[in-house]
Design an enzyme around this catalytic site. Structure first.
Site, short mmCIF file in Angstrom:
data_model
loop_
_atom_site.label_atom_id
_atom_site.label_comp_id
_atom_site.label_asym_id
_atom_site.label_seq_id
_atom_site.Cartn_x
_atom_site.Cartn_y
_atom_site.Cartn_z
N GLY A 118 0.82 -1.19 0.00
CA GLY A 118 0.00 0.00 0.00
C GLY A 118 0.86 1.25 0.00
O GLY A 118 2.09 1.19 0.15
N GLN B 229 1.36 3.45 2.17
CA GLN B 229 2.12 3.63 3.41
C GLN B 229 2.71 2.32 3.93
O GLN B 229 2.82 2.10 5.13
CB GLN B 229 1.23 4.27 4.48
N SER B 230 3.12 1.47 3.01
CA SER B 230 3.64 0.15 3.37
C SER B 230 4.94 0.22 4.17
O SER B 230 5.92 0.82 3.73
CB SER B 230 3.88 -0.66 2.10
N ASN B 231 4.93 -0.41 5.34
CA ASN B 231 6.17 -0.55 6.12
C ASN B 231 7.15 -1.48 5.41
O ASN B 231 8.37 -1.26 5.44
CB ASN B 231 5.86 -1.11 7.51
N ALA C 144 7.49 -1.87 2.22
CA ALA C 144 8.12 -1.16 1.11
C ALA C 144 9.27 -0.30 1.62
O ALA C 144 10.37 -0.29 1.04
CB ALA C 144 7.08 -0.30 0.39
#
Length: 342
Positions: free
Chosen positions: A80, A82-84, A86
């Site tokens: 997403g 706000q992916s951690n 990523a």
């Protein structure tokens, strides 16, 4: 920490991203607030030095290990906005000297500036990742595989993994974490009666279940709170992933669906959508213990733990371990949401 179970993972290529075992701390003030006799502990997987810390580094140790072993030069993953995962993929790839491409999908209905520009996505750019933004209905894995084909035609060697790094290889990170917990809990009287985690892409719960099974221990004491899908779908995904991970470690063993405990009562209206219980849990932890939960994963899972303690779900003297999986940058992305309920 070298554990007696280290041989379970020796045949897998691993890139060191952690400095050692993460600490376990007791929540004395919260215990006093409840006054129930339940002992509360947190495992600080948010306290990792690389990229702002967080549980995805455990998975990335094995994923990057495999990518490097295959001679890859570009790490591609999805998530997403706000992916951690990523963010930590970008940081880990930078550490390993690989290019990183992130396919980020707008799956959360938030359009405020803080959500779209701050938090994890700000850090993705700082870590040097190339970002591809997709609409919420687009298939991120299809795009990732198409992008990998383009890079191969250019002579590059990409490595592709899906959201959360939750492939069987990635889940080896939390299978190894299970052995770490098994060693650490010897210092806790009676060990941990329950281990509580958030469940998004299912990799953390699945890895723990595989690890405890490989060691000959029960998996039923691990409970996860679903923050992405409904309870039934999450349980099936977790069980399937746990068995696929266990097959890499010990193909002779398996995990029954009845051994996977998933609660669905903290999801609210969906992934990344705040709930009153989450806001309360984040503030309770901050104002009693000075610790910061994130609004998407640990905030909701800790809300479930607090509710269970209040309802008398645990026995006097039980030691409960909550896995703090990180995600602190997400708090800054949700600035306007917290302002609305302050």
């Amino acid at each position: 920490m070298t554990t007696r179970y280290e041989s379970l993972f020796q045949r897998f290529r691993r890139t060191q991203l952690l400095e050692g075992p993460t600490p376990i701390q007791r929540l004395h003030r919260l215990e006093h607030m409840f006054g129930t006799g339940v002992r509360l502990f947190v495992k600080r997987d948010d306290l990792m030095g690389l990229g702002g810390g967080g549980n995805k580094l455990r998975k990335l140790e094995f994923l990057l290990g495999e990518a490097i072993e295959q001679g890859c030069d570009t790490f591609i993953t999805t998530g997403g906005l706000q992916s951690n995962h990523a963010r930590l993929s970008a940081a880990s790839a930078a550490r390993a000297g690989l290019a990183c491409e992130l396919i980020l999908t707008e799956v959360v209905p938030r359009t405020d500036v803080a959500y779209r520009r701050n938090g994890n996505i700000l850090l993705d750019e700082i870590f040097g990742a190339r970002i591809h933004l997709l609409g919420g209905t687009e298939n991120a894995m299809d795009f990732a595989n198409e992008r990998a084909d383009v890079l191969r035609r250019e002579g590059r060697r990409p490595y592709v993994v899906g959201a959360g790094g939750s492939s069987p290889v990635g889940c080896l990170g939390y299978a190894a974490c299970a052995t770490e917990i098994a060693e650490q809990e010897q210092n806790t009287d009676g060990g941990f009666a329950h281990i509580i985690v958030a469940n998004g892409s299912s990799g953390t719960h699945a890895g723990l279940a595989a690890g405890f099974t490989a060691m000959g221990m029960g998996t039923r004491r691990v409970r996860s709170y679903s923050v992405f899908n409904g309870m039934g779908k999450t349980r099936k995904t977790t069980c399937d992933l746990a068995n696929a991970t266990l097959a890499l470690i010990d193909p002779a063993k398996s995990i029954a669906a009845s051994a996977i405990d998933v609660a669905g009562n903290q999801l609210g209206d969906g992934y990344g959508i705040p709930t009153p219980a989450m806001f309360s849990a984040v503030r309770t932890m901050a104002r009693t213990e000075g610790l910061l939960l994130d609004p998407v994963y640990t905030g909701k899972a800790f809300a479930g733990l607090l509710s269970a303690v209040r309802s008398g779900a645990y026995s006097d003297g039980d030691a409960i371990l909550f896995l703090m999986t990180g995600g602190l940058p997400g708090l800054f992305a949700y600035q306007s949401a917290f302002a609305d309920v302050s």
